[in-house]
Design a protein around this motif. Structure first.
Motif, mmCIF file in Angstrom:
data_model
loop_
_atom_site.group_PDB
_atom_site.id
_atom_site.type_symbol
_atom_site.label_atom_id
_atom_site.label_comp_id
_atom_site.label_asym_id
_atom_site.label_seq_id
_atom_site.Cartn_x
_atom_site.Cartn_y
_atom_site.Cartn_z
ATOM 1 N N THR A 1 0.822 -1.182 0.097
ATOM 2 C CA THR A 1 -0.269 -0.101 -0.119
ATOM 3 C C THR A 1 0.814 1.099 -0.111
ATOM 4 O OG1 THR A 1 -0.144 -0.012 2.471
ATOM 5 C CG2 THR A 1 -1.835 -0.971 1.252
ATOM 6 N N ASP A 2 2.183 1.087 0.305
ATOM 7 C CA ASP A 2 3.000 2.378 0.524
ATOM 8 C C ASP A 2 4.280 2.089 -0.619
ATOM 9 O OD1 ASP A 2 4.307 4.511 1.382
ATOM 10 O OD2 ASP A 2 4.703 3.741 3.323
ATOM 11 N N VAL A 3 4.161 3.117 -1.641
ATOM 12 C CA VAL A 3 5.245 2.799 -2.405
ATOM 13 C C VAL A 3 6.391 3.398 -2.288
ATOM 14 C CG1 VAL A 3 6.114 3.544 -5.098
ATOM 15 C CG2 VAL A 3 3.476 2.823 -4.458
ATOM 16 N N LEU A 4 7.665 2.843 -2.084
ATOM 17 C CA LEU A 4 9.009 3.105 -1.602
ATOM 18 C C LEU A 4 9.890 3.602 -2.923
ATOM 19 C CD1 LEU A 4 11.179 3.100 0.206
ATOM 20 C CD2 LEU A 4 12.172 0.714 -0.565
ATOM 21 N N MET A 5 9.504 2.938 -4.108
ATOM 22 C CA MET A 5 10.508 3.520 -5.463
ATOM 23 C C MET A 5 9.874 3.104 -6.609
ATOM 24 S SD MET A 5 14.409 2.779 -6.125
ATOM 25 C CE MET A 5 14.448 0.943 -5.586
ATOM 26 N N ILE A 6 10.104 3.959 -7.721
ATOM 27 C CA ILE A 6 9.577 3.985 -8.989
ATOM 28 C C ILE A 6 10.808 3.571 -10.007
ATOM 29 C CG2 ILE A 6 8.324 4.828 -10.996
ATOM 30 C CD1 ILE A 6 6.506 4.645 -8.571
ATOM 31 N N ILE A 7 10.920 2.612 -10.365
ATOM 32 C CA ILE A 7 12.089 2.380 -11.437
ATOM 33 C C ILE A 7 11.484 2.386 -12.945
ATOM 34 C CG2 ILE A 7 13.831 0.639 -12.101
ATOM 35 C CD1 ILE A 7 13.320 -0.659 -9.073
ATOM 36 N N GLU A 8 12.335 3.200 -13.630
ATOM 37 C CA GLU A 8 12.166 3.152 -15.161
ATOM 38 C C GLU A 8 13.075 2.658 -15.831
ATOM 39 O OE1 GLU A 8 9.961 3.810 -18.345
ATOM 40 O OE2 GLU A 8 9.182 4.210 -16.355
ATOM 41 N N CYS A 9 12.917 1.563 -16.670
ATOM 42 C CA CYS A 9 13.984 1.072 -17.433
ATOM 43 C C CYS A 9 13.942 1.205 -18.737
ATOM 44 C CB CYS A 9 13.654 -0.570 -17.284
ATOM 45 S SG CYS A 9 13.624 -1.314 -15.441
ATOM 46 N N LYS A 10 15.108 1.334 -19.233
ATOM 47 C CA LYS A 10 15.135 1.869 -20.822
ATOM 48 C C LYS A 10 16.186 0.762 -21.266
ATOM 49 C CE LYS A 10 12.468 5.249 -20.678
ATOM 50 N NZ LYS A 10 11.097 5.190 -21.403
ATOM 51 N N ALA A 11 16.360 0.801 -22.745
ATOM 52 C CA ALA A 11 17.029 -0.089 -23.506
ATOM 53 C C ALA A 11 18.724 0.621 -23.415
ATOM 54 C CB ALA A 11 16.826 0.055 -25.009
ATOM 55 N N PRO A 12 19.631 -0.238 -23.455
ATOM 56 C CA PRO A 12 20.935 0.216 -23.111
ATOM 57 C C PRO A 12 21.470 1.535 -23.879
ATOM 58 C CG PRO A 12 20.909 -2.231 -23.442
ATOM 59 C CD PRO A 12 19.704 -1.703 -23.601
ATOM 60 N N TYR A 13 20.750 1.508 -25.110
ATOM 61 C CA TYR A 13 21.309 2.715 -26.128
ATOM 62 C C TYR A 13 20.608 4.048 -25.817
ATOM 63 C CZ TYR A 13 17.219 1.089 -28.394
ATOM 64 O OH TYR A 13 16.003 0.446 -28.862
ATOM 65 N N ILE A 14 19.424 3.952 -24.611
ATOM 66 C CA ILE A 14 18.843 5.114 -24.249
ATOM 67 C C ILE A 14 19.428 6.014 -22.962
ATOM 68 C CG2 ILE A 14 16.614 6.104 -23.181
ATOM 69 C CD1 ILE A 14 16.347 5.219 -26.127
ATOM 70 N N ASN A 15 19.818 7.174 -22.968
ATOM 71 C CA ASN A 15 20.559 7.856 -22.060
ATOM 72 C C ASN A 15 19.520 7.958 -20.903
ATOM 73 O OD1 ASN A 15 21.974 9.657 -20.292
ATOM 74 N ND2 ASN A 15 21.819 11.273 -21.641
ATOM 75 N N VAL A 16 19.924 7.578 -19.597
ATOM 76 C CA VAL A 16 19.042 7.498 -18.435
ATOM 77 C C VAL A 16 19.076 8.916 -17.752
ATOM 78 C CG1 VAL A 16 18.697 4.908 -18.022
ATOM 79 C CG2 VAL A 16 20.485 6.504 -17.117
ATOM 80 N N LEU A 17 20.004 9.534 -18.078
ATOM 81 C CA LEU A 17 20.226 11.119 -17.669
ATOM 82 C C LEU A 17 19.457 12.045 -18.240
ATOM 83 C CD1 LEU A 17 23.934 10.675 -16.596
ATOM 84 C CD2 LEU A 17 22.226 10.277 -15.194
ATOM 85 N N GLY A 18 18.829 11.660 -19.235
ATOM 86 C CA GLY A 18 18.003 12.803 -20.134
ATOM 87 C C GLY A 18 16.932 13.148 -19.656
ATOM 88 N N ASP A 19 16.521 14.456 -19.984
ATOM 89 C CA ASP A 19 15.281 15.084 -19.242
ATOM 90 C C ASP A 19 13.883 14.188 -19.402
ATOM 91 O OD1 ASP A 19 17.027 17.210 -18.085
ATOM 92 O OD2 ASP A 19 16.383 18.488 -19.919
ATOM 93 N N GLU A 20 13.870 13.639 -20.547
ATOM 94 C CA GLU A 20 12.577 12.886 -20.817
ATOM 95 C C GLU A 20 12.241 11.638 -20.073
ATOM 96 O OE1 GLU A 20 10.204 11.464 -24.800
ATOM 97 O OE2 GLU A 20 11.352 13.336 -24.817
ATOM 98 N N VAL A 21 13.445 10.972 -19.660
ATOM 99 C CA VAL A 21 13.322 9.995 -18.827
ATOM 100 C C VAL A 21 12.910 10.272 -17.303
ATOM 101 C CG1 VAL A 21 14.580 7.615 -18.060
ATOM 102 C CG2 VAL A 21 14.830 8.569 -20.373
ATOM 103 N N PHE A 22 13.892 11.281 -17.156
ATOM 104 C CA PHE A 22 13.436 11.756 -15.613
ATOM 105 C C PHE A 22 12.110 12.264 -15.521
ATOM 106 C CE2 PHE A 22 13.582 15.073 -12.351
ATOM 107 C CZ PHE A 22 14.131 14.516 -11.276
ATOM 108 N N LYS A 23 11.558 12.996 -16.373
ATOM 109 C CA LYS A 23 10.341 13.552 -16.352
ATOM 110 C C LYS A 23 9.132 12.316 -16.258
ATOM 111 C CE LYS A 23 7.204 16.561 -19.020
ATOM 112 N NZ LYS A 23 6.835 17.309 -19.954
ATOM 113 N N GLN A 24 9.493 11.322 -16.946
ATOM 114 C CA GLN A 24 8.457 10.170 -16.965
ATOM 115 C C GLN A 24 8.634 9.562 -15.679
ATOM 116 O OE1 GLN A 24 9.509 7.104 -19.903
ATOM 117 N NE2 GLN A 24 7.436 6.158 -19.456
ATOM 118 N N ALA A 25 9.616 9.227 -15.052
ATOM 119 C CA ALA A 25 9.849 8.710 -13.915
ATOM 120 C C ALA A 25 9.014 9.634 -12.803
ATOM 121 C CB ALA A 25 11.002 8.175 -13.625
ATOM 122 N N SER A 26 9.549 10.861 -12.742
ATOM 123 C CA SER A 26 9.134 11.911 -11.676
ATOM 124 C C SER A 26 7.538 11.829 -11.816
ATOM 125 C CB SER A 26 9.951 13.036 -11.783
ATOM 126 O OG SER A 26 9.510 13.796 -13.014
#
Length: 161
Positions: free
Chosen positions: A87-112
């Protein structure tokens, strides 16, 4: 940020043949196409359990935002719950393919965005090469040093970079 490529390279996923290469999702109990993103998601699940000590019953995959907030769109790749009742969410994890930059704004925006809907304390962005964890506190995100274990996440015994 932590480089996890070597760890993920050592995680073996069992492959099955059914209309091409498939891998087994142990959380949802079915076969999936072995796309680059799905392989990262499945290896992340193994990593969460084996390296971080997260109990399998607290890991959910492809959680729909519409189940939590009417009209919300999207699905969180992985949701980790703090409690056994889930009932209490601790963490959201967004997974991307290896060729996707996880430090990009779009990935962060999706997860946030998912974090906001589910009111999680942490987000993790992972592509099988790099992983970064952020803690949300008082309206701001702070990058967490390394990747904390489940117990460290629960007790908030983490270091900020």
């Amino acid at each position: 940020m932590k480089y996890i490529e070597e760890i993920f390279d050592n995680i073996e996923l069992e492959k099955f043949q059914r209309d091409g290469d498939c891998i087994y999702d142990s959380i949802r109990s079915f076969l999936l196409a072995a796309t680059p993103e799905e392989c990262v998601r499945q290896k992340t699940i193994v990593y969460l359990q084996q390296q971080l000590g997260i109990p399998v019953n607290r890991i959910f995959v492809e959680e729909s935002m519409a189940h939590t907030k009417k009209g919300a769109r999207g699905r969180a790749d992985i949701v980790v719950y703090r409690d056994d009742e889930c009932t209490d969410v601790l963490m959201i994890i967004e997974c991307k393919a290896p060729y996707i930059n996880v430090l990009g704004d779009e990935v962060f925006k999706q997860a946030s965005g998912y974090r906001e809907i589910l009111n999680a304390e942490y987000i993790m962005l992972v592509n099988g090469v790099e992983a970064v964890v952020y803690i949300y506190n008082d309206g701001e995100y702070f990058e967490v040093k390394d990747i904390p274990s489940f117990e460290e996440l629960l007790s908030a015994k983490i270091s900020i970079t």
